[in-house]
Motif scaffolding. Structure first.
Motif, short mmCIF file in Angstrom:
data_model
loop_
_atom_site.label_atom_id
_atom_site.label_comp_id
_atom_site.label_asym_id
_atom_site.label_seq_id
_atom_site.Cartn_x
_atom_site.Cartn_y
_atom_site.Cartn_z
N ALA A 194 40.65 28.79 34.17
CA ALA A 194 39.66 29.46 33.57
C ALA A 194 38.73 29.82 34.66
N PRO A 195 38.01 31.12 34.20
CA PRO A 195 36.95 31.41 35.08
C PRO A 195 35.87 30.49 35.58
N LEU A 196 35.56 29.31 34.71
CA LEU A 196 34.55 28.51 34.89
C LEU A 196 35.15 27.43 35.93
N GLU A 197 36.43 27.20 35.86
CA GLU A 197 37.10 26.38 36.92
C GLU A 197 37.34 26.89 38.39
N VAL A 198 37.52 28.26 38.46
CA VAL A 198 37.59 29.02 39.60
C VAL A 198 36.09 28.77 40.14
N ALA A 199 35.20 29.18 39.53
CA ALA A 199 33.82 29.25 39.71
C ALA A 199 33.29 28.07 40.45
N ARG A 200 33.87 26.80 39.51
CA ARG A 200 33.32 25.56 39.93
C ARG A 200 33.80 25.15 41.68
N PHE B 245 34.46 27.23 43.81
CA PHE B 245 33.93 28.03 44.89
C PHE B 245 32.67 27.54 45.34
N VAL B 246 31.78 26.93 44.21
CA VAL B 246 30.34 26.35 44.25
C VAL B 246 30.51 25.13 44.83
N ASP B 247 31.53 24.23 44.49
CA ASP B 247 31.67 23.06 45.16
C ASP B 247 31.99 23.05 46.59
N ALA B 248 32.97 23.97 46.77
CA ALA B 248 32.89 24.17 48.19
C ALA B 248 31.94 24.77 49.15
N ARG B 249 30.95 25.44 48.57
CA ARG B 249 29.74 25.94 49.16
C ARG B 249 29.10 24.66 49.29
N ARG B 250 28.68 24.01 48.25
CA ARG B 250 27.93 22.67 48.51
C ARG B 250 28.20 21.84 49.36
N ALA B 251 29.70 21.71 49.76
CA ALA B 251 30.18 20.68 50.49
C ALA B 251 30.60 21.17 51.76
N ILE C 121 34.14 35.56 36.86
CA ILE C 121 33.87 34.25 37.59
C ILE C 121 32.51 34.17 38.37
N GLN C 122 31.87 35.24 38.69
CA GLN C 122 30.63 35.39 39.40
C GLN C 122 29.69 35.01 38.22
N GLU C 123 29.88 35.33 37.13
CA GLU C 123 28.83 34.86 36.02
C GLU C 123 28.80 33.52 35.59
N ALA C 124 30.08 32.91 35.76
CA ALA C 124 30.15 31.56 35.52
C ALA C 124 29.68 30.66 36.75
N ALA C 125 29.70 31.06 37.94
CA ALA C 125 29.27 30.62 38.82
C ALA C 125 27.87 30.57 38.83
N ILE C 126 27.21 31.55 38.48
CA ILE C 126 25.62 31.52 38.49
C ILE C 126 25.31 30.62 37.40
N GLY C 127 26.03 30.49 36.29
CA GLY C 127 25.44 29.30 35.41
C GLY C 127 25.67 27.78 36.01
#
Length: 289
Positions: free
Chosen positions: A13-19, A21-27, A48-54
């Motif tokens: 789902a878009p939220l999982e793809v977003a997660r 990306f965000v986790d990879a950036r943080r790590a 996906i971008q909107e989910a990542a912003i959240g």
């Protein structure tokens, strides 16, 4: 260690793809491939971008706009792509080179930019902005450098749908000087030039952007308003890579000049996990670090 590929990329789902990306950036960890099925269209990339912003605690302090290659515009039904710029990733250029933090194995680049600071809130729901109307809400225009960055090295190769998914491939914004008499200046001043490790890699001017920076602003205002995120007073809009996109690696330096107005220098360092660098999502130090 690289993240294992999902058993069914299409099922994410878009939220999982977003997660991912965000986790990879943080790590500060590179992604070997896009973590899921490539978005079918620009709208899917923006979901996906909107989910990542959240998933981000940091507020949006501005937006970046990039140009979609001419040969892709018809099939994507879009001329530009955009993404958020988070407050912790905006810095003021100083006398010393500004550090930028590149994820090892990911993507990193510098871009000469012309930047608007909004002087008024845009009315909610208005999605028919023209460049002339959009400019009426601008407080000042500045020069600066966008630090483009992603955990995914192939982000630009995979194209605008993927760029949209990962925050528009933005990892920071370095602000330079305000442009004097910016409302009456020509679209050829101030010209810009970019150097990496002392080698000239690109030149440009405000006129390098189709329609000029104002056209990028109008596009952005229409898109964010349609997403329920109209521009607010004080937010920044960086309008496009006027001199091109210039790859940079840890250990390299960049110098971006804007005629006789300003010169911005930066130096790339390896990004480290956010927990060790003040909590910013791309592994760079926060203002207190």
């Amino acid at each position: 260690m690289s993240e294992a590929a999902p058993k069914s990329a299409a099922a994410l789902a878009p939220l999982e793809v977003a997660r991912r990306f965000v986790d990879a950036r943080r790590a500060a960890r590179a992604l070997p491939d896009f973590p899921g099925a490539i978005p079918a269209d620009m709208a899917a990339g923006y979901r996906i971008q909107e989910a990542a912003i959240g998933l981000m605690a940091d507020p949006i302090a501005g937006w970046k706009v990039g140009r979609i290659p001419t040969e892709l515009q018809a099939s994507l039904a879009a001329e530009r792509v955009m993404g958020p710029v988070f407050a912790a990733n905006i810095v003021q250029a100083g006398l010393e080179p500004t550090p930028v933090f590149a994820i090892p194995g990911g993507f990193a680049a510098v871009e000469a930019e012309y930047i608007y600071r909004m002087g008024e809130d845009a009315p909610a729901g208005k999605t028919d902005w023209t460049p002339e109307a959009a400019m009426a809400l601008v407080e000042e225009e500045l020069v600066g450098v966008e630090f483009a960055g992603s955990p995914l090295a192939s982000i630009n190769i995979l194209g605008p749908r993927v760029v949209a998914a990962d925050f528009g491939n933005n990892a920071g914004l370095i602000l330079g000087r305000a442009i004097p008499d910016w409302r009456t200046r020509t679209d050829d001043w101030p010209a810009c030039a970019a150097y990496v490790d002392g080698k000239l890699v690109g030149r440009g001017a405000p006129s390098s952007l189709p329609g000029g920076p104002a056209a990028s602003l109008a596009f952005l205002m229409n898109v964010v308003a349609a997403r329920g995120r109209p521009l607010r007073r004080g937010q920044l809009v960086t309008t496009g890579a006027a001199s091109g996109i210039h790859d940079i690696e840890a250990g390299q330096t960049a110098r971006i000049t804007f005629g006789d107005l300003d010169e911005i220098r930066c130096i790339a360092h390896p990004a480290v996990p956010a927990e060790g660098q003040g909590g910013s999502h791309d592994g760079r130090r926060d203002a207190s670090g």
